[in-house]
Design a protein around this motif. Structure first.
Motif, mmCIF file in Angstrom:
data_model
loop_
_atom_site.group_PDB
_atom_site.id
_atom_site.type_symbol
_atom_site.label_atom_id
_atom_site.label_comp_id
_atom_site.label_asym_id
_atom_site.label_seq_id
_atom_site.Cartn_x
_atom_site.Cartn_y
_atom_site.Cartn_z
ATOM 1 N N LEU A 123 -22.529 101.129 91.880
ATOM 2 C CA LEU A 123 -23.732 100.454 92.354
ATOM 3 C C LEU A 123 -23.894 99.089 91.694
ATOM 4 O O LEU A 123 -24.182 98.096 92.374
ATOM 5 C CB LEU A 123 -24.961 101.318 92.078
ATOM 6 N N CYS A 124 -23.714 99.008 90.388
ATOM 7 C CA CYS A 124 -23.836 97.721 89.682
ATOM 8 C C CYS A 124 -22.806 96.720 90.184
ATOM 9 O O CYS A 124 -23.120 95.540 90.384
ATOM 10 C CB CYS A 124 -23.693 97.921 88.186
ATOM 11 N N THR A 125 -21.573 97.171 90.397
ATOM 12 C CA THR A 125 -20.529 96.274 90.894
ATOM 13 C C THR A 125 -20.862 95.759 92.284
ATOM 14 O O THR A 125 -20.674 94.573 92.572
ATOM 15 C CB THR A 125 -19.169 96.993 90.914
ATOM 16 N N ALA A 126 -21.384 96.605 93.139
ATOM 17 C CA ALA A 126 -21.745 96.191 94.491
ATOM 18 C C ALA A 126 -22.896 95.193 94.478
ATOM 19 O O ALA A 126 -22.880 94.198 95.198
ATOM 20 C CB ALA A 126 -22.113 97.406 95.336
ATOM 21 N N VAL A 127 -23.885 95.436 93.655
ATOM 22 C CA VAL A 127 -25.053 94.552 93.604
ATOM 23 C C VAL A 127 -24.693 93.204 92.985
ATOM 24 O O VAL A 127 -25.055 92.149 93.498
ATOM 25 C CB VAL A 127 -26.208 95.225 92.823
ATOM 26 N N ILE A 128 -23.935 93.225 91.897
ATOM 27 C CA ILE A 128 -23.589 91.982 91.208
ATOM 28 C C ILE A 128 -22.662 91.114 92.056
ATOM 29 O O ILE A 128 -22.817 89.895 92.115
ATOM 30 C CB ILE A 128 -22.955 92.288 89.838
ATOM 31 N N SER A 129 -21.703 91.736 92.732
ATOM 32 C CA SER A 129 -20.743 90.957 93.515
ATOM 33 C C SER A 129 -21.266 90.576 94.896
ATOM 34 O O SER A 129 -20.659 89.754 95.574
ATOM 35 C CB SER A 129 -19.435 91.727 93.668
ATOM 36 N N GLY A 130 -22.369 91.172 95.329
ATOM 37 C CA GLY A 130 -22.924 90.862 96.644
ATOM 38 C C GLY A 130 -22.107 91.441 97.782
ATOM 39 O O GLY A 130 -22.070 90.890 98.873
#
Length: 58
Positions: free
Chosen positions: A13-20
């Motif tokens: 989830l963090c990777t998806a949110v941070i990378s857009g």
């Protein structure tokens, strides 16, 4: 129940949110993991003598 987040879920989830990234970034690992688990289960259950999966279809 105890308000904890699994490390793999939180990291995805963090990777998806941070990378857009789009929704496919999250759906692909879930689908690939699910299919892999089913394939492994079918292989393991069919390697045991005297057992077959599925035993019948409705």
């Amino acid at each position: 129940m105890n308000r904890n987040v699994a490390p793999t879920c939180g990291a995805t989830l963090c990777t998806a949110v941070i990378s857009g990234s789009d929704i496919m970034f999250m759906l692909f690992p879930i689908a690939a993991g699910s299919m892999l688990l089913v394939i492994i289960a079918i292989l393991v259950i069919n390697l045991v003598p005297g057992r077959e999966y599925p035993s019948y279809w409705w």
